[in-house]
Design a protein around this motif. Sequence first.
Motif, PDB file in Angstrom:
ATOM      1  N   LEU A   2       0.837  -1.190   0.000  1.00  0.00           N
ATOM      2  CA  LEU A   2       0.000   0.000   0.000  1.00  0.00           C
ATOM      3  C   LEU A   2       0.876   1.245   0.000  1.00  0.00           C
ATOM      4  CD1 LEU A   2      -2.641  -1.110   2.675  1.00  0.00           C
ATOM      5  CD2 LEU A   2      -2.900  -1.100   0.178  1.00  0.00           C
ATOM      6  N   ASP A   3       0.324   2.356  -0.429  1.00  0.00           N
ATOM      7  CA  ASP A   3       1.063   3.609  -0.549  1.00  0.00           C
ATOM      8  C   ASP A   3       1.665   4.006   0.803  1.00  0.00           C
ATOM      9  OD1 ASP A   3       2.049   6.098  -1.036  1.00  0.00           O
ATOM     10  OD2 ASP A   3       0.202   6.943  -1.837  1.00  0.00           O
ATOM     11  N   PRO A   4       3.004   4.032   0.935  1.00  0.00           N
ATOM     12  CA  PRO A   4       3.620   4.396   2.219  1.00  0.00           C
ATOM     13  C   PRO A   4       3.275   5.816   2.663  1.00  0.00           C
ATOM     14  CG  PRO A   4       5.217   3.325   0.791  1.00  0.00           C
ATOM     15  CD  PRO A   4       4.012   3.619  -0.042  1.00  0.00           C
ATOM     16  N   SER A   5       3.073   6.715   1.722  1.00  0.00           N
ATOM     17  CA  SER A   5       2.808   8.112   2.081  1.00  0.00           C
ATOM     18  C   SER A   5       1.519   8.272   2.862  1.00  0.00           C
ATOM     19  CB  SER A   5       2.759   8.989   0.821  1.00  0.00           C
ATOM     20  OG  SER A   5       1.636   8.660   0.010  1.00  0.00           O
ATOM     21  N   GLU A   6       0.596   7.303   2.719  1.00  0.00           N
ATOM     22  CA  GLU A   6      -0.671   7.404   3.432  1.00  0.00           C
ATOM     23  C   GLU A   6      -0.536   7.081   4.915  1.00  0.00           C
ATOM     24  OE1 GLU A   6      -3.504   4.999   1.388  1.00  0.00           O
ATOM     25  OE2 GLU A   6      -3.562   6.295  -0.393  1.00  0.00           O
ATOM     26  N   LEU A   7       0.632   6.613   5.333  1.00  0.00           N
ATOM     27  CA  LEU A   7       0.869   6.363   6.756  1.00  0.00           C
ATOM     28  C   LEU A   7       1.278   7.633   7.509  1.00  0.00           C
ATOM     29  CD1 LEU A   7       2.826   2.964   6.871  1.00  0.00           C
ATOM     30  CD2 LEU A   7       0.543   3.414   7.785  1.00  0.00           C
ATOM     31  N   ILE A   8       1.699   8.660   6.762  1.00  0.00           N
ATOM     32  CA  ILE A   8       2.246   9.865   7.388  1.00  0.00           C
ATOM     33  C   ILE A   8       1.252  11.011   7.302  1.00  0.00           C
ATOM     34  CG2 ILE A   8       4.203  11.451   7.479  1.00  0.00           C
ATOM     35  CD1 ILE A   8       5.744   9.497   5.727  1.00  0.00           C
ATOM     36  N   SER A   9       1.153  11.753   8.413  1.00  0.00           N
ATOM     37  CA  SER A   9       0.388  12.997   8.428  1.00  0.00           C
ATOM     38  C   SER A   9       1.295  14.102   8.937  1.00  0.00           C
ATOM     39  CB  SER A   9      -0.843  12.883   9.342  1.00  0.00           C
ATOM     40  OG  SER A   9      -1.754  11.923   8.866  1.00  0.00           O
ATOM     41  N   PHE A  10       1.481  15.144   8.116  1.00  0.00           N
ATOM     42  CA  PHE A  10       2.265  16.303   8.532  1.00  0.00           C
ATOM     43  C   PHE A  10       1.349  17.353   9.137  1.00  0.00           C
ATOM     44  CE2 PHE A  10       4.851  14.370   5.179  1.00  0.00           C
ATOM     45  CZ  PHE A  10       6.094  14.345   5.795  1.00  0.00           C
ATOM     46  N   PHE A 100      16.636  19.401  15.345  1.00  0.00           N
ATOM     47  CA  PHE A 100      16.772  18.007  14.944  1.00  0.00           C
ATOM     48  C   PHE A 100      15.429  17.326  15.161  1.00  0.00           C
ATOM     49  CE2 PHE A 100      17.841  18.086  19.433  1.00  0.00           C
ATOM     50  CZ  PHE A 100      17.262  16.936  19.963  1.00  0.00           C
ATOM     51  N   LEU A 101      15.260  16.150  14.586  1.00  0.00           N
ATOM     52  CA  LEU A 101      13.998  15.419  14.669  1.00  0.00           C
ATOM     53  C   LEU A 101      14.157  14.215  15.592  1.00  0.00           C
ATOM     54  CD1 LEU A 101      13.072  15.459  10.865  1.00  0.00           C
ATOM     55  CD2 LEU A 101      12.291  17.044  12.636  1.00  0.00           C
ATOM     56  N   LEU A 102      13.093  13.891  16.300  1.00  0.00           N
ATOM     57  CA  LEU A 102      13.083  12.751  17.222  1.00  0.00           C
ATOM     58  C   LEU A 102      11.816  11.945  16.982  1.00  0.00           C
ATOM     59  CD1 LEU A 102      14.157  11.205  19.732  1.00  0.00           C
ATOM     60  CD2 LEU A 102      12.909  12.857  21.143  1.00  0.00           C
ATOM     61  N   LEU A 103      11.967  10.688  16.564  1.00  0.00           N
ATOM     62  CA  LEU A 103      10.835   9.784  16.340  1.00  0.00           C
ATOM     63  C   LEU A 103      10.643   8.924  17.572  1.00  0.00           C
ATOM     64  CD1 LEU A 103       8.686   8.330  14.639  1.00  0.00           C
ATOM     65  CD2 LEU A 103      10.528   6.951  13.624  1.00  0.00           C
ATOM     66  N   THR A 104       9.476   9.028  18.214  1.00  0.00           N
ATOM     67  CA  THR A 104       9.185   8.271  19.427  1.00  0.00           C
ATOM     68  C   THR A 104       7.855   7.534  19.291  1.00  0.00           C
ATOM     69  OG1 THR A 104       8.021  10.115  20.506  1.00  0.00           O
ATOM     70  CG2 THR A 104      10.395   9.960  20.849  1.00  0.00           C
ATOM     71  N   GLY A 105       7.683   6.531  20.146  1.00  0.00           N
ATOM     72  CA  GLY A 105       6.443   5.763  20.159  1.00  0.00           C
ATOM     73  C   GLY A 105       6.730   4.284  20.134  1.00  0.00           C
ATOM     74  N   PRO A 106       5.711   3.453  20.035  1.00  0.00           N
ATOM     75  CA  PRO A 106       5.904   2.000  20.019  1.00  0.00           C
ATOM     76  C   PRO A 106       6.478   1.512  18.693  1.00  0.00           C
ATOM     77  CG  PRO A 106       3.595   2.526  19.673  1.00  0.00           C
ATOM     78  CD  PRO A 106       4.276   3.836  19.978  1.00  0.00           C
ATOM     79  N   GLU A 107       7.337   0.514  18.769  1.00  0.00           N
ATOM     80  CA  GLU A 107       7.826  -0.118  17.550  1.00  0.00           C
ATOM     81  C   GLU A 107       6.645  -0.719  16.790  1.00  0.00           C
ATOM     82  OE1 GLU A 107      11.313  -3.323  16.471  1.00  0.00           O
ATOM     83  OE2 GLU A 107       9.843  -3.886  17.999  1.00  0.00           O
ATOM     84  N   PRO A 108       6.558  -0.523  15.473  1.00  0.00           N
ATOM     85  CA  PRO A 108       5.438  -1.094  14.712  1.00  0.00           C
ATOM     86  C   PRO A 108       5.406  -2.613  14.820  1.00  0.00           C
ATOM     87  CG  PRO A 108       6.649   0.501  13.393  1.00  0.00           C
ATOM     88  CD  PRO A 108       7.461   0.272  14.621  1.00  0.00           C
ATOM     89  N   ASP A 109       4.202  -3.154  14.940  1.00  0.00           N
ATOM     90  CA  ASP A 109       4.022  -4.603  14.933  1.00  0.00           C
ATOM     91  C   ASP A 109       3.793  -5.130  13.524  1.00  0.00           C
ATOM     92  OD1 ASP A 109       4.030  -5.173  17.839  1.00  0.00           O
ATOM     93  OD2 ASP A 109       2.256  -3.891  17.847  1.00  0.00           O
ATOM     94  N   TYR A 110       3.180  -4.323  12.687  1.00  0.00           N
ATOM     95  CA  TYR A 110       2.801  -4.733  11.334  1.00  0.00           C
ATOM     96  C   TYR A 110       3.399  -3.786  10.291  1.00  0.00           C
ATOM     97  CZ  TYR A 110      -0.855  -7.018  14.130  1.00  0.00           C
ATOM     98  OH  TYR A 110      -1.529  -7.739  15.075  1.00  0.00           O
ATOM     99  N   GLN A 111       3.421  -4.243   9.049  1.00  0.00           N
ATOM    100  CA  GLN A 111       3.755  -3.418   7.886  1.00  0.00           C
ATOM    101  C   GLN A 111       5.143  -2.769   8.008  1.00  0.00           C
ATOM    102  OE1 GLN A 111       0.563  -0.954   6.234  1.00  0.00           O
ATOM    103  NE2 GLN A 111      -0.940  -1.928   7.579  1.00  0.00           N
ATOM    104  N   ALA A 113       7.794  -3.180   6.147  1.00  0.00           N
ATOM    105  CA  ALA A 113       8.314  -2.716   4.857  1.00  0.00           C
ATOM    106  C   ALA A 113       7.701  -1.371   4.491  1.00  0.00           C
ATOM    107  CB  ALA A 113       8.020  -3.751   3.770  1.00  0.00           C
ATOM    108  N   ARG A 114       6.388  -1.260   4.674  1.00  0.00           N
ATOM    109  CA  ARG A 114       5.707  -0.006   4.351  1.00  0.00           C
ATOM    110  C   ARG A 114       6.135   1.116   5.290  1.00  0.00           C
ATOM    111  NH1 ARG A 114      -0.682   1.207   4.981  1.00  0.00           N
ATOM    112  NH2 ARG A 114      -0.851   3.011   3.583  1.00  0.00           N
ATOM    113  N   MET A 115       6.290   0.789   6.581  1.00  0.00           N
ATOM    114  CA  MET A 115       6.728   1.788   7.551  1.00  0.00           C
ATOM    115  C   MET A 115       8.142   2.276   7.238  1.00  0.00           C
ATOM    116  SD  MET A 115       5.028   3.150  10.096  1.00  0.00           S
ATOM    117  CE  MET A 115       6.471   3.584  11.085  1.00  0.00           C
ATOM    118  N   ALA A 116       9.013   1.360   6.817  1.00  0.00           N
ATOM    119  CA  ALA A 116      10.373   1.762   6.465  1.00  0.00           C
ATOM    120  C   ALA A 116      10.356   2.709   5.268  1.00  0.00           C
ATOM    121  CB  ALA A 116      11.227   0.530   6.166  1.00  0.00           C
TER     122      ALA A 116
END
Length: 317
Positions: A2-10, A100-111, A113-116
């Motif tokens: 599925l389109d990876p861009s649809e996972l992100i909201s700016f 700088f940017l900091l990505l936090t939260g739970p490690e993805p359980d699914y998808q 490849a798409r998350m990467a």
Amino acid sequence: MLDPSELISFETDTPLPRMQASVLIVALEGFIDAGQTQKLLAQHLLATHESTVVASFDVDQVLDYRGRRPAMTFDRDRWTAYADPSLVVHRVIDGRGVPFLLLTGPEPDYQWARMAEATILLVRTLGVDLTVSVHGIPMAVPHTRPIGVTAHATSPRLIPKNQVAFGEMMVPGSFAGLLEYRLGEAGRDAIGFSVHVPHYLGQGEYPEAALSALDRVAAATGLDLGRAALAATAGRNRAEIDRQVAESDEVAAVVHALEEQYDSFIEGSKRRSLLATELRDLPTADEIGAEFEAFLKDVTDEGGPTGPDTGSGTQHP
């Protein structure tokens, strides 16, 4: 896929140029993190620096809620709160005004490849030149010696003085590991630091490991990350650990044995770093773990090294 861009909201109310930064630090909960190293690092960065959320991922598509159920609060006759999980990107300002940017939260359980792919899209969109990840790994080493770190990167030029501690091996995968691998395939720079945490302190919070991670990230990125508060917490934590060790002859003897083992290999290698030693010759966790059972019980039941002055942590999944 599925389109990876649809996972992100700016964030729509923030202009794109004001979201951008050259460094992304990844600190996702879920994979092994002895001493809660990356959790403490992320908490320190957000507590001591100005920050805003600039993007988020659709966590509803990638999280297994039944595998790690979010906490809810029940009060008398109704539900009053829900700990809504989130995967967010913070834009943080360092001590010199550099973002700088900091990505936090739970490690993805699914998808994964798409998350990467979605994360690499975010890296490109926000002008990230270097991605850095950290976590703690349990090691049979004493807390009284310098903390070792295993560094890895998408290119040897990013870690020119690295001393290799391990040969080829198969290990359980993590999203942070996959992301670093995919970034390398995409020709992007990424570094990871695995901090060596004494295994008998790995169950709770060990701020000294987070401080070591902070120093490594600062050295790799040139960011001013303000270590004073975390250093003070690590100092109090170290004093409490030393106090508890001193109160137990059995524990003190085992720590001393680890010290002798550590020192003998450092002396033999004529180097100062643990990474120069033959780690396979150090005692394993199984060999000395039984002798620390009482010590770990104190940590869990009485606050131990992560007592009230330093914050008591829960065991990392």
